[in-house]
Design a protein around this motif. Structure first.
Motif, mmCIF file in Angstrom:
data_model
loop_
_atom_site.group_PDB
_atom_site.id
_atom_site.type_symbol
_atom_site.label_atom_id
_atom_site.label_comp_id
_atom_site.label_asym_id
_atom_site.label_seq_id
_atom_site.Cartn_x
_atom_site.Cartn_y
_atom_site.Cartn_z
ATOM 1 N N LEU A 38 -56.038 44.237 -0.650
ATOM 2 C CA LEU A 38 -55.220 43.326 -0.132
ATOM 3 C C LEU A 38 -55.857 42.614 1.323
ATOM 4 O O LEU A 38 -56.602 43.329 1.811
ATOM 5 N N LEU A 39 -55.124 41.360 1.247
ATOM 6 C CA LEU A 39 -55.705 40.558 2.511
ATOM 7 C C LEU A 39 -54.656 40.146 3.350
ATOM 8 O O LEU A 39 -53.808 39.588 2.897
ATOM 9 N N GLY A 40 -54.605 40.563 4.465
ATOM 10 C CA GLY A 40 -53.733 40.251 5.480
ATOM 11 C C GLY A 40 -54.113 38.945 6.173
ATOM 12 O O GLY A 40 -55.301 38.908 6.725
ATOM 13 N N VAL A 41 -53.264 37.914 6.191
ATOM 14 C CA VAL A 41 -53.422 36.739 6.813
ATOM 15 C C VAL A 41 -52.400 36.380 7.702
ATOM 16 O O VAL A 41 -51.017 36.399 7.600
ATOM 17 N N CYS A 42 -52.498 35.684 8.928
ATOM 18 C CA CYS A 42 -51.724 35.023 9.873
ATOM 19 C C CYS A 42 -52.036 33.726 9.844
ATOM 20 O O CYS A 42 -53.087 33.190 10.551
ATOM 21 N N LYS A 43 -51.290 32.602 9.423
ATOM 22 C CA LYS A 43 -51.687 31.242 9.051
ATOM 23 C C LYS A 43 -50.455 30.602 9.856
ATOM 24 O O LYS A 43 -49.569 31.233 10.364
ATOM 25 N N THR B 30 -40.055 28.283 7.168
ATOM 26 C CA THR B 30 -39.268 28.042 8.160
ATOM 27 C C THR B 30 -39.229 28.830 9.525
ATOM 28 O O THR B 30 -38.851 28.532 10.556
ATOM 29 N N SER B 31 -40.311 29.852 9.631
ATOM 30 C CA SER B 31 -40.572 30.620 10.641
ATOM 31 C C SER B 31 -41.371 29.822 11.716
ATOM 32 O O SER B 31 -42.060 28.941 11.410
ATOM 33 N N PRO B 32 -41.578 30.020 12.949
ATOM 34 C CA PRO B 32 -42.320 29.496 13.910
ATOM 35 C C PRO B 32 -43.753 29.658 13.555
ATOM 36 O O PRO B 32 -44.164 30.601 12.837
ATOM 37 N N PRO B 33 -44.470 28.808 13.904
ATOM 38 C CA PRO B 33 -46.119 29.126 13.445
ATOM 39 C C PRO B 33 -46.832 30.248 14.036
ATOM 40 O O PRO B 33 -46.514 30.492 15.115
ATOM 41 N N TYR B 34 -47.501 30.880 13.068
ATOM 42 C CA TYR B 34 -48.317 32.172 13.452
ATOM 43 C C TYR B 34 -47.270 33.272 13.639
ATOM 44 O O TYR B 34 -47.594 34.130 14.481
ATOM 45 N N CYS B 35 -46.179 33.337 13.169
ATOM 46 C CA CYS B 35 -45.176 34.448 13.450
ATOM 47 C C CYS B 35 -45.243 35.265 12.266
ATOM 48 O O CYS B 35 -43.776 35.963 12.230
ATOM 49 N N CYS B 36 -46.005 35.155 11.080
ATOM 50 C CA CYS B 36 -45.821 35.861 9.974
ATOM 51 C C CYS B 36 -47.079 36.347 9.489
ATOM 52 O O CYS B 36 -47.909 35.785 9.627
ATOM 53 N N ALA B 37 -47.058 37.649 9.410
ATOM 54 C CA ALA B 37 -48.254 38.255 8.812
ATOM 55 C C ALA B 37 -48.013 38.428 7.072
ATOM 56 O O ALA B 37 -47.150 39.209 6.776
ATOM 57 N N ASP B 38 -48.613 37.806 6.277
ATOM 58 C CA ASP B 38 -48.579 37.996 4.776
ATOM 59 C C ASP B 38 -49.699 38.602 4.358
ATOM 60 O O ASP B 38 -50.843 38.621 4.776
ATOM 61 N N LEU B 39 -49.362 39.543 3.436
ATOM 62 C CA LEU B 39 -50.336 40.624 2.629
ATOM 63 C C LEU B 39 -50.253 39.761 1.267
ATOM 64 O O LEU B 39 -49.339 39.756 0.441
#
Length: 727
Positions: free
Chosen positions: A144-149, A156-165
């Protein structure tokens, strides 16, 4: 010939392949020209411009399954019978990111490349530790690769407020974790995934990515790391906003109200104005006309920060295995469950921290960047107040301010490399057990004992123990002599490496390490010593200067015009030329340039394998990875070479790789097949994890494949997570 050029990478199975080139002056200047064309085009008027490169915003060396030899018994078969793991590095661009692997043969292979907007942080998650009671819910999706973009999965979330795997095996997103505030960084090991937020830390289980614990009492830092933390194999260190006396461990850096004569003289020699001011303060305080700790005009901001309810420079270390679920709270009313150490490390806010490979040493830096502290953590099973934190070293960089962005230890913890935003990497010698580095400790390819054979046979070990016991009973750390031990800057006063504290030149205090006779430190020392009599006396502090300062090539001294006349070498500040940041990352590893001098030479006959210290690899913001060969030797000014002779360090760039991506390069996106290096390494690690857990590989976990891909992938951390993180 084209395939051998770093400018024209060749396509291979899995991505671009870049071969090592000799790090000559010409290759160095070529990288500088490429960088200057993007920053100051008018500074170069020579050859026609080369291919345009994408702008790099961060670089990082990664520890993942592909280079974790401890968890992969078949590692030698994967990498041609060698035990040296490949380097894994990540490059973040203004549009996407890249992952590279550099093998021991000197070939850099592109493993991953995407363009999906700016990425703030990314991590390759290692295969988690499993047991019959705890199964991996994402075993069929790994690695898995965890990315915060900038734009999360929901959009719809604010920028850099989501950690996607994301799954590198299937290419799908398997988990998304949303927060109300921006994410600063991601950290992970085989047990937890840690998300660094604004004054908060959130930890998730690595098997299920469910909430494990969180911290809401972090002290903010102005940057470059806004919430600095250090994650080892088990311990997590972070900057606490208060110093709680009932949980305070014995030791640490104990303020700067009292300064030794040596520390004052050192500062006076460095900066005349500052030094004379400090001498006047010390003399006035000793005369009793001004109380200790009285604020002055220059120290008004610092004094105001002391009056605030928060205390800067405090470090808390928690055990991620034993800490309870929910909020981790260090207060006078809490029992301190899971807290293994709590101590003051600096007087200014913490800016960067890093554990050594064993997890027993912690190096810290403050926002000024003048000094870096190395602590040895000695824990106690009862409480953090019974633990001891030995301040072994103060690594003195200089008097000018600098922001630290990267720290790394060598595998044997005898060398520390610290990089700043100025683009300079400082190399310091240390010992894992403390004491002055010398020819005996650093001219051997392995760690030597603290005491030499002569010192043991002469009975000096018993004398040292007796003097330490007397110093502990006397309540002070001062010895017979009070001269400072400054290493790396040349010759000093006799006895600099003596094992007897009273006869050595180790300082009884420094500008950032107060005497134990001060009231607060003495109370903490005596109380904890009475509660835990097995603790050894605090060691003498050793001040070390850098033996090498490796700067990025930022001059054009050898570049000439077409007329043949040499251009004047302009001095360009990296911090100013790239918008205030000059990202640099470093790591110690085995040499990968052994074949450049003789391509027909076998690896077993290469003399670099017998080197005393590993090579230092540095990658900078213009995409050039350079291998620097380090050669420690006794200082040249010594008239007689002995075991206690000080060191000097010779550095030489030997090989380089040009890894910066150009717009013409194709993307390399998942899904990847089972022969991909990242997927193959993850499969092998998971296979042996099942064998160690005495379970057949492929055993179903508590969550089926359908549930893991549907229910967990659609979980975007809704109201329940918001309530948890809003506390």
């Amino acid at each position: 010939m084209a395939s051998d050029s770093p400018r024209r990478p060749s396509r291979c199975a899995g991505g671009v392949l870049v071969r090592a080139q000799a790090a000559t002056e010409q290759s160095y200047m070529e990288s500088v020209v490429t960088f200057l064309q993007d920053v100051v085009p008018q500074a170069y008027t020579g050859a026609p411009p080369t291919d345009e490169k994408e702008k790099i915003i961060w670089v990082r060396f990664e520890k993942a399954d592909i280079n974790d030899t401890a968890r992969n018994p078949e590692f030698m078969e994967m990498h041609s019978g060698t035990t040296d793991p490949p380097l894994c590095l990540m490059i973040g661009y203004t549009d996407g990111m890249q992952i590279w692997s550099v093998s021991l043969a000197g070939e850099a292979q592109e493993l991953f490349s995407v363009r999906h907007g700016p990425v703030r942080a990314a991590r390759i998650l290692p295969a988690p530790h499993i047991s019959p009671q705890k199964m991996d819910s994402f075993a069929d999706k790994r690695p898995l690769l965890g990315v915060c973009k900038s734009t999360g999965s929901s959009g719809t979330s604010p920028p850099y407020c989501c950690a996607d795997l994301y799954s590198l095996r299937t290419g799908e997103m398997v988990k998304s974790i949303q927060f109300k505030t921006p994410i600063y960084d991601l950290h992970c090991n085989k047990h937890i995934l840690v998300v660094s937020l604004q004054e908060k830390i959130a930890a998730f289980d690595s098997c299920t990515f469910t909430k494990k614990f969180f911290v809401t009492s972090c002290y903010p830092c102005p940057g470059p790391s806004l919430n600095p933390i250090a994650l080892g194999s088990r311990w997590l260190a972070y900057a606490e906003n208060k110093l709680i006396r009932c949980h305070q461990s014995r030791g640490g850096a104990c303020g700067d109200n009292a300064q030794s004569y040596t520390a004052t003289v050192i500062n006076a020699a460095k900066t005349l104005k500052t030094g004379l001011t400090m001498v006047g303060k010390v003399v006035t305080q000793l005369a009793g006309t001004i109380p200790a700790g009285t604020p002055d005009e220059e120290g008004t901001p610092h004094s105001a920060s002391r009056r605030s309810p928060h205390n800067p420079g405090v470090v808390t270390i928690i055990d991620t295995h034993s800490v309870g679920e929910g909020q981790v709270l260090v207060s006078e009313d809490s029992d301190g469950e899971g807290v293994v150490a709590h101590f003051p490390a600096h007087d200014k806010p913490i800016s960067c921290m890093q554990f050594n490979p064993s997890g027993m040493l912690l190096v810290t830096s403050d926002t000024l960047g003048h000094d870096f502290h190395v602590f040895q953590i000695l824990t106690h099973p009862w409480a953090s107040s019974q633990s001891a934190v030995h301040h072994l070293y103060t690594l003195h960089r200089g008097e000018t301010e600098a922001k630290v962005q990267d720290m790394c230890f060598s595998q044997d913890s005898r060398w520390v490399a610290i990089s700043t935003l100025r683009g300079t990497t400082h190399v310091f010698p240390i010992n894992p057990y403390g004491g002055a580095p010398c020819a005996r400790t650093h001219m051997s390819p392995r760690v030597v004992n603290r005491m030499s054979r002569f010192q043991k046979s002469a009975g000096l070990e018993e004398i040292e123990q007796e003097l330490n016991r007397a110093a502990a009973l006397g309540g002070g750390a001062g010895g017979i002599a009070g001269s400072g031990c400054i290493l790396g800057g040349g010759g000093g006063i006799g006895g600099r490496c003596s094992p007897i504290p009273g006869l050595s030149s180790s300082p009884s205090g420094s500008p950032l390490h107060a005497k134990l006779s001060s009231q607060d430190s003495y109370n903490n020392f005596t109380n904890n010593n009475m509660g835990n009599p097995r603790l050894t006396p605090l060691p003498s502090l050793t001040v070390v200067l850098p033996l090498a300062q490796i700067k990025q090539p930022m001059t054009l001294g050898t570049i000439t015009k077409r007329t043949g006349k040499a251009k004047p070498p302009p001095q360009i500040s990296p911090s100013k030329s790239s918008g205030g940041e000059f990202c640099v990352a470093a790591i110690f590893a085995s040499s990968r340039s052994w074949f450049i001098t003789n391509p027909n030479m076998k690896r077993e006959k290469d003399q670099s394998r017998q080197s005393v210290v590993d090579s230092l690899y540095i990658i900078s913001c213009y995409g050039n990875l350079v291998e620097h060969v380090l050669e420690p030797r006794p200082i040249s000014t010594a008239q007689k070479i002995s075991d206690d002779t000080p060191l000097e360090l010779s550095t030489c760039p030997r090989a380089c790789w040009t890894l910066a991506r150009t717009p013409q390069w194709n993307e390399l996106q998942p899904p990847f097949n089972s022969s991909h290096p990242l997927v193959l390494a993850s499969d092998l690690v998971q296979y042996y994890q099942y064998l160690l857990a005495a379970m057949p590989p492929g055993s179903p976990g508590p969550i089926t494949r359908h549930e893991s891909s549907d229910s967990l992938a659609s979980d975007h951390s809704g109201q329940e997570d918001e309530e948890w993180l809003s506390q």
